[in-house]
Design a protein around this motif. Structure first.
Motif, PDB file in Angstrom:
ATOM      1  N   ASP A  15      48.373 -20.577  32.281  1.00 27.47           N
ATOM      2  CA  ASP A  15      48.553 -19.504  33.286  1.00 27.47           C
ATOM      3  C   ASP A  15      50.174 -18.740  33.168  1.00 27.47           C
ATOM      4  O   ASP A  15      50.254 -17.874  33.864  1.00 27.47           O
ATOM      5  CB  ASP A  15      48.673 -20.351  34.668  1.00 27.47           C
ATOM      6  CG  ASP A  15      47.446 -20.672  35.410  1.00 27.47           C
ATOM      7  OD1 ASP A  15      46.531 -19.972  34.845  1.00 27.47           O
ATOM      8  OD2 ASP A  15      47.271 -21.975  35.902  1.00 27.47           O
ATOM      9  N   PRO A  18      50.550 -14.030  29.126  1.00 28.72           N
ATOM     10  CA  PRO A  18      50.192 -12.608  29.722  1.00 28.72           C
ATOM     11  C   PRO A  18      48.809 -12.629  29.947  1.00 28.72           C
ATOM     12  O   PRO A  18      47.938 -13.315  29.240  1.00 28.72           O
ATOM     13  CB  PRO A  18      50.542 -11.907  28.530  1.00 28.72           C
ATOM     14  CG  PRO A  18      50.649 -12.516  27.227  1.00 28.72           C
ATOM     15  CD  PRO A  18      50.901 -14.065  27.761  1.00 28.72           C
ATOM     16  N   SER A  19      48.501 -11.893  30.849  1.00 24.53           N
ATOM     17  CA  SER A  19      47.022 -11.500  31.154  1.00 24.53           C
ATOM     18  C   SER A  19      46.356 -10.459  30.885  1.00 24.53           C
ATOM     19  O   SER A  19      47.447  -9.169  30.709  1.00 24.53           O
ATOM     20  CB  SER A  19      46.694 -11.881  32.670  1.00 24.53           C
ATOM     21  OG  SER A  19      47.514 -11.046  33.544  1.00 24.53           O
ATOM     22  N   LEU A  20      45.264 -10.219  30.530  1.00 26.38           N
ATOM     23  CA  LEU A  20      44.732  -8.853  30.133  1.00 26.38           C
ATOM     24  C   LEU A  20      44.383  -8.160  31.256  1.00 26.38           C
ATOM     25  O   LEU A  20      44.343  -8.772  32.414  1.00 26.38           O
ATOM     26  CB  LEU A  20      43.252  -9.207  29.516  1.00 26.38           C
ATOM     27  CG  LEU A  20      43.496  -9.798  28.017  1.00 26.38           C
ATOM     28  CD1 LEU A  20      42.078 -10.191  27.475  1.00 26.38           C
ATOM     29  CD2 LEU A  20      43.794  -8.924  26.926  1.00 26.38           C
ATOM     30  N   ALA A  22      42.625  -6.520  34.057  1.00 24.77           N
ATOM     31  CA  ALA A  22      41.364  -6.857  34.827  1.00 24.77           C
ATOM     32  C   ALA A  22      40.174  -6.338  34.401  1.00 24.77           C
ATOM     33  O   ALA A  22      39.040  -7.027  34.292  1.00 24.77           O
ATOM     34  CB  ALA A  22      41.620  -6.726  36.660  1.00 24.77           C
ATOM     35  N   MET A  25      39.133  -8.117  31.287  1.00 26.61           N
ATOM     36  CA  MET A  25      38.371  -9.520  31.694  1.00 26.61           C
ATOM     37  C   MET A  25      37.203  -9.208  31.937  1.00 26.61           C
ATOM     38  O   MET A  25      36.191  -9.921  31.425  1.00 26.61           O
ATOM     39  CB  MET A  25      39.179 -10.120  32.647  1.00 26.61           C
ATOM     40  CG  MET A  25      40.689 -10.391  32.303  1.00 26.61           C
ATOM     41  SD  MET A  25      40.739 -11.432  31.031  1.00 26.61           S
ATOM     42  CE  MET A  25      40.270 -13.101  31.820  1.00 26.61           C
ATOM     43  N   CYS A  97      48.901  -7.364  24.091  1.00 30.35           N
ATOM     44  CA  CYS A  97      48.969  -8.018  25.228  1.00 30.35           C
ATOM     45  C   CYS A  97      50.098  -9.353  25.060  1.00 30.35           C
ATOM     46  O   CYS A  97      50.569  -9.636  26.083  1.00 30.35           O
ATOM     47  CB  CYS A  97      47.674  -8.778  25.335  1.00 30.35           C
ATOM     48  SG  CYS A  97      47.659 -10.044  26.550  1.00 30.35           S
ATOM     49  N   LEU A 191      41.968 -21.175  25.579  1.00 30.29           N
ATOM     50  CA  LEU A 191      41.909 -19.640  25.901  1.00 30.29           C
ATOM     51  C   LEU A 191      40.607 -19.020  26.294  1.00 30.29           C
ATOM     52  O   LEU A 191      40.317 -18.391  27.561  1.00 30.29           O
ATOM     53  CB  LEU A 191      42.707 -18.894  25.040  1.00 30.29           C
ATOM     54  CG  LEU A 191      43.066 -17.412  25.461  1.00 30.29           C
ATOM     55  CD1 LEU A 191      44.080 -17.531  26.719  1.00 30.29           C
ATOM     56  CD2 LEU A 191      43.502 -16.521  24.634  1.00 30.29           C
ATOM     57  N   HIS A 194      39.560 -20.228  29.578  1.00 33.02           N
ATOM     58  CA  HIS A 194      40.413 -19.793  30.512  1.00 33.02           C
ATOM     59  C   HIS A 194      40.202 -18.098  30.953  1.00 33.02           C
ATOM     60  O   HIS A 194      40.240 -17.777  31.981  1.00 33.02           O
ATOM     61  CB  HIS A 194      42.053 -19.894  30.072  1.00 33.02           C
ATOM     62  CG  HIS A 194      42.941 -19.616  31.096  1.00 33.02           C
ATOM     63  ND1 HIS A 194      43.208 -20.205  32.346  1.00 33.02           N
ATOM     64  CD2 HIS A 194      43.779 -18.349  31.083  1.00 33.02           C
ATOM     65  CE1 HIS A 194      44.055 -19.591  32.984  1.00 33.02           C
ATOM     66  NE2 HIS A 194      44.598 -18.581  32.334  1.00 33.02           N
ATOM     67  N   TRP A 195      40.082 -17.457  29.769  1.00 34.49           N
ATOM     68  CA  TRP A 195      39.516 -16.213  29.970  1.00 34.49           C
ATOM     69  C   TRP A 195      37.969 -15.702  30.344  1.00 34.49           C
ATOM     70  O   TRP A 195      37.635 -14.514  30.105  1.00 34.49           O
ATOM     71  CB  TRP A 195      40.040 -15.403  28.765  1.00 34.49           C
ATOM     72  CG  TRP A 195      41.473 -14.942  28.724  1.00 34.49           C
ATOM     73  CD1 TRP A 195      42.270 -15.119  29.732  1.00 34.49           C
ATOM     74  CD2 TRP A 195      42.156 -14.208  27.730  1.00 34.49           C
ATOM     75  NE1 TRP A 195      43.598 -14.723  29.582  1.00 34.49           N
ATOM     76  CE2 TRP A 195      43.553 -14.358  28.393  1.00 34.49           C
ATOM     77  CE3 TRP A 195      42.011 -13.760  26.762  1.00 34.49           C
ATOM     78  CZ2 TRP A 195      44.542 -13.596  27.566  1.00 34.49           C
ATOM     79  CZ3 TRP A 195      42.798 -13.009  25.718  1.00 34.49           C
ATOM     80  CH2 TRP A 195      44.184 -12.932  26.356  1.00 34.49           C
TER      81      TRP A 195
END
Length: 281
Positions: A15, A18-20, A22, A25, A97, A191, A194-195
């Motif tokens: 968590d 870094p997130s991609l 939206a 995703m 990212c 990952l 998670h992704w």
């Protein structure tokens, strides 16, 4: 020596990554679905101007040899198809990212050069095998993504693993297992979960070092061979110039001859230069 890490340690830290964007995703989650509203996605991507610019630069590169210049995501989809455009958006997003420079001895740029070269080689190989080139490109790009997870979540420990590799002249995979107790394949699988990567991507990431594992799938064999070829070509100029051993099972499955290999090398080198210029500039 630090305490060995576990798969749960990785999961707990995901968590903080870094997130991609939206929309990316959404693209990754829908890779196995045919029914996607293209115009809605094109609109969503175009709200992210940096992502759009990078994607369009890739679409207009000689990699795709378009006779026209595309200036919108919708046009890219029209001329290149949805699958290919989705790939380019993913490539543009993922390469921008992760933050750089938190782990001593880890060269971020070289990492991406190797990943991009593997993506280019996997795409060329897939075409040769009449396999989906878009899956191959994305899986090639993401095959080592677990390294970035380890570098981002455990920079000190990963620096020790790099030092171990240099001291013992072994592969990075062996060094990770010796120092961390887990490796980048484990981290990549965590990952991918998670992704919400598709099963296709998950299997390729999980099997790229052991393509003979039952159920690893043909894509894992393609990525495995592409990875070895790219190490042999040394396009990323990696300090550990070790070419990983190639699985006989994977090599036999691809049934490549010398002439085909030379052609693959040439095409990979050409495409790599072009893609790297766009993604790493």
């Amino acid at each position: 020596m630090s305490t060995p890490l576990t798969y749960d340690d990785i999961v707990k830290n995901l968590d903080d990554l870094p997130s991609l964007p939206a929309v990316v995703m959404e693209l990754l989650n829908s890779i196995d679905q045919e029914e996607v509203d293209i115009s809605v996605l094109a609109k969503k991507v175009s709200h992210d101007s940096a992502l759009t610019a990078k994607t369009l630069r890739l679409a207009n590169s000689s990699l795709y040899g378009l006779q026209v210049k595309v200036t919108t995501i919708q046009q890219a989809i029209t001329f290149l198809g949805f699958q290919t455009t989705r790939n380019l958006i993913t490539a543009a997003a993922v390469t921008g990212c992760f933050a750089e420079g938190r782990c001593e001895g880890f060269d971020h740029k070289r990492f991406w050069r190797h990943s991009i070269a593997t993506a280019a080689c996997a795409k060329v190989l897939a075409r040769q095998m009449r396999f989906n080139q878009d899956y191959a490109f994305t899986a090639g790009l993401l095959h080592d993504i677990g390294r970035l997870v380890l570098v981002a979540c455990f920079p000190q420990q990963y620096a020790q693993a790099i030092a171990h590799r240099d001291a013992h002249d072994c592969s990075m995979l062996e060094a990770e297992r010796a120092v961390l107790g887990i490796d980048h394949v484990d981290a990549g699988m965590a990952l991918a979960e998670h992704w919400n990567f598709s099963d296709t991507m998950r299997l390729a990431i999980g099997g790229h070092h052991d393509p003979e594992t039952p159920g690893a799938g043909f894509l894992a064999a393609i990525i495995h061979v592409a990875d070895a070829m790219v190490h042999a070509l040394d396009l990323a100029q990696m300090p550990d110039g070790l070419v990983p051993p190639v699985s006989t099972v994977a090599w036999t499955a691809l049934a490549l001859n010398e002439e085909t290999c030379l052609q693959l090398f040439r095409e990979t080198e050409l495409q790599f230069g072009e893609i790297a210029m766009v993604l790493l500039s």
